[in-house]
Design a protein around this motif. Structure first.
Motif, PDB file in Angstrom:
ATOM      1  N   THR A   1      10.472  -9.236  11.134  1.00  0.00           N
ATOM      2  CA  THR A   1       9.413  -8.264  10.860  1.00  0.00           C
ATOM      3  C   THR A   1      10.061  -6.889  11.003  1.00  0.00           C
ATOM      4  OG1 THR A   1       7.814  -9.748  11.900  1.00  0.00           O
ATOM      5  CG2 THR A   1       7.120  -7.468  11.576  1.00  0.00           C
TER       6      THR A   1
ATOM      7  N   THR B   1       6.981  -7.138   6.334  1.00  0.00           N
ATOM      8  CA  THR B   1       7.087  -5.679   6.454  1.00  0.00           C
ATOM      9  C   THR B   1       6.474  -5.205   7.771  1.00  0.00           C
ATOM     10  OG1 THR B   1       5.071  -5.526   5.159  1.00  0.00           O
ATOM     11  CG2 THR B   1       7.173  -5.195   3.978  1.00  0.00           C
ATOM     12  N   LEU B   2       5.156  -5.431   7.929  1.00  0.00           N
ATOM     13  CA  LEU B   2       4.428  -4.874   9.078  1.00  0.00           C
ATOM     14  C   LEU B   2       3.739  -5.973   9.863  1.00  0.00           C
ATOM     15  CD1 LEU B   2       2.331  -2.143   7.222  1.00  0.00           C
ATOM     16  CD2 LEU B   2       4.610  -1.836   8.217  1.00  0.00           C
TER      17      LEU B   2
ATOM     18  N   GLN C   1       0.417   3.021   6.624  1.00  0.00           N
ATOM     19  CA  GLN C   1       1.134   1.765   6.877  1.00  0.00           C
ATOM     20  C   GLN C   1       1.115   0.891   5.619  1.00  0.00           C
ATOM     21  OE1 GLN C   1       0.590  -0.150  10.985  1.00  0.00           O
ATOM     22  NE2 GLN C   1      -0.980   1.424  10.961  1.00  0.00           N
TER      23      GLN C   1
ATOM     24  N   HIS D   1       4.211  -0.409   3.450  1.00  0.00           N
ATOM     25  CA  HIS D   1       4.399  -1.802   3.026  1.00  0.00           C
ATOM     26  C   HIS D   1       4.730  -1.865   1.534  1.00  0.00           C
ATOM     27  CE1 HIS D   1       3.604  -5.923   1.901  1.00  0.00           C
ATOM     28  NE2 HIS D   1       2.809  -5.418   0.972  1.00  0.00           N
TER      29      HIS D   1
ATOM     30  N   LEU E   1       3.268  -9.851   4.553  1.00  0.00           N
ATOM     31  CA  LEU E   1       2.626  -8.874   5.435  1.00  0.00           C
ATOM     32  C   LEU E   1       1.842  -9.706   6.443  1.00  0.00           C
ATOM     33  CD1 LEU E   1       1.407  -5.988   6.080  1.00  0.00           C
ATOM     34  CD2 LEU E   1      -0.342  -6.514   4.386  1.00  0.00           C
TER      35      LEU E   1
END
Ligand code: FCB
Length: 447
Positions: A119, A164-165, A198, A202, A218
């Protein structure tokens, strides 16, 4: 009722952690400070003043931890990369020693036959970026994309899929709206630009990763929302909460549009944060998989006091974890079916990227965790039988670790950590999970 051995061939078994929760070594080898270092040092911010300065000392003990993962039989390991290790000020020069750590970690995982699932952002923003506004500043999204390029240039030859997040909902609400997590801002709904930035981060990073032939996921924290009663007022409150917690973070990515937040009094452009073209940047790269972090359902009632248009209501008559979270495994099945019904063909394959519970240290032989995981895997198998495409299950967590504002008080690990000695001791749930993974493999190879 289908059981958990009926999972598809190729179903991936994993465990998850995050950098600030396990690594420690916060001032070593050129790592810069993150928002969590600064927040945890603030008196009263974290229970008993605990910080992640040492945590599980995984930065030094990762070979021992990987040996424990190998013995467990994991297919995959989800961990996070600390942005301030790679870029100590978030956007300035690269710290070669920081990148080298993740290089060693990835190679050691591959040597153990475990697929790394990194991540890129699990809440430890470089403090220098926070000083410039953090996720309230649109530039942070562009800095994130640059950071994603640097990391994947180094590791993308060996790591095929990336998250990604982690949980932009929880980071926005706890970090920027309520201030119970770093960076400790209390902006209430005016925190929502942090959510948009955010999601923009992404989207920008997803394009870069796709250009490099990498898969992108995600990880969202999602919860089925139920009204406390069938009254119109409770139903409206539940819908408003569902839009904020779930749809705000999934609709833009899968449908290319934001949900209607007017019931919350939020302007359509999220207080000026959404610029023309942004929703395309977020959705156009597409998602190769949706990461789902599931802990509990949420019961909502109409508000009893002025303020937010919803109240949280406990779910009585069900077990609760040591954290006080209600245990309702069938809510996972309902959530998965709702996702399928809501997003249809736009829904990519799902991977459960977190699921687990905290259990009090003195509870042996760790039966509540075994019961929790077992019941949630049954719910997941039921959803698969009903047609939902689910590719893997990463339990939270491999190790007891630093549970954010709760410090070392909530123990989510399959492996007990004595934080005074750093001694690791597998719990009964570790043995149970190991046997389950082995049995699943045997079952598949016979069928
Ligand atoms: C999730 C976080 C994870 C951990 C678990 C218990 O919201 O992603 O880091 O704290 O909760």
């Amino acid at each position: 009722m289908p059981d958990r051995y009926d999972l598809p061939t190729g179903f991936r078994w994993g465990a998850a952690t995050a950098a600030y929760q396990i690594e420690g070594a916060v001032t070593e080898d050129g790592r810069g400070p993150s928002v969590w270092d600064v927040f945890a040092a603030r008196p009263g911010a974290v229970r008993d003043g605990h910080t992640g300065a040492v945590a599980c000392d995984h930065y030094h003990r990762y070979p021992e931890d990987i040996a424990l993962m190998k013995n467990l039989g994991l297919d995959g390991y989800r961990f996070s990369i600390a942005w301030p290790r790679v870029l100590p000020t978030g956007s300035g020069p690269v710290n070669p020693a920081g990148l080298a750590f993740y290089d060693r970690l990835v190679d050691a995982l591959l040597d153990a036959g475990i697929t790394p699932l990194p991540t890129l952002f699990h809440w430890d923003l470089p403090q220098a970026l926070e000083d410039g506004g953090g996720w309230l500043n649109r530039d942070t999204a562009h800095h994130f994309a640059d950071y994603a390029a640097i990391v994947t240039d180094r590791l993308g030859d060996r790591v095929p899929a990336w998250i990604t997040l982690n949980e932009p909902f929880v980071h926005t609400v706890f970090g920027y709206a309520l201030g119970t997590h770093a960076p400790g801002r209390t902006l209430m709904l005016e925190a929502l630009p942090a959510a948009h930035h955010q999601l923009l981060a992404h989207g920008l990073a997803a394009s870069i990763l796709h250009d490099r032939g990498l898969e992108v996921m995600l990880s969202n924290n999602l919860t089925p929302v139920e009204p406390a009663t069938p009254s119109d007022a409770d139903l409206a409150a539940a819908q408003a909460y569902d839009a904020l917690h779930n749809r705000l973070f999934t609709d833009p990515v899968l449908l290319g549009r934001y949900p209607d937040l007017s019931a919350l009094g939020v302007p359509d452009d999220l207080y000026g944060a959404i610029h023309p073209g942004d929703t395309d940047l977020i959705a156009a790269p597409g998602l190769d998989g949706l990461g789902l972090n599931f802990y509990n359902p949420t019961r909502i009632a109409a508000p009893t006091e002025p303020g937010l248009p919803f109240d949280f209501v406990d779910i009585p008559d069900v077990p609760h974890t040591a954290f006080g979270w209600p245990v309702v495994p069938d809510a996972l099945r309902q959530l998965l079916l709702n996702l399928r019904d809501t997003y249809g063909k736009s829904l990519p394959p799902i991977t459960i990227t977190e699921n687990g519970c905290s259990v009090t240290e003195s509870t042996t032989p760790d039966q509540p965790r075994i019961d929790f995981m077992s019941a949630h895997l049954d719910a997941l198998a039921a959803a698969i039988a009903e047609g939902v495409d689910i590719r893997g299950y990463y339990t939270w967590s491999l190790l007891d670790n630093y549970e954010w504002a709760e410090g070392y008080h909530q123990r989510f690990g399959l492996i007990h950590v004595d934080f005074a000695t750093q001694q690791r001791t597998p719990k009964a749930s570790y043995t149970w999970y190991r046997d389950l993974i082995a049995a699943h493999r045997t079952h598949r190879s016979r069928s």
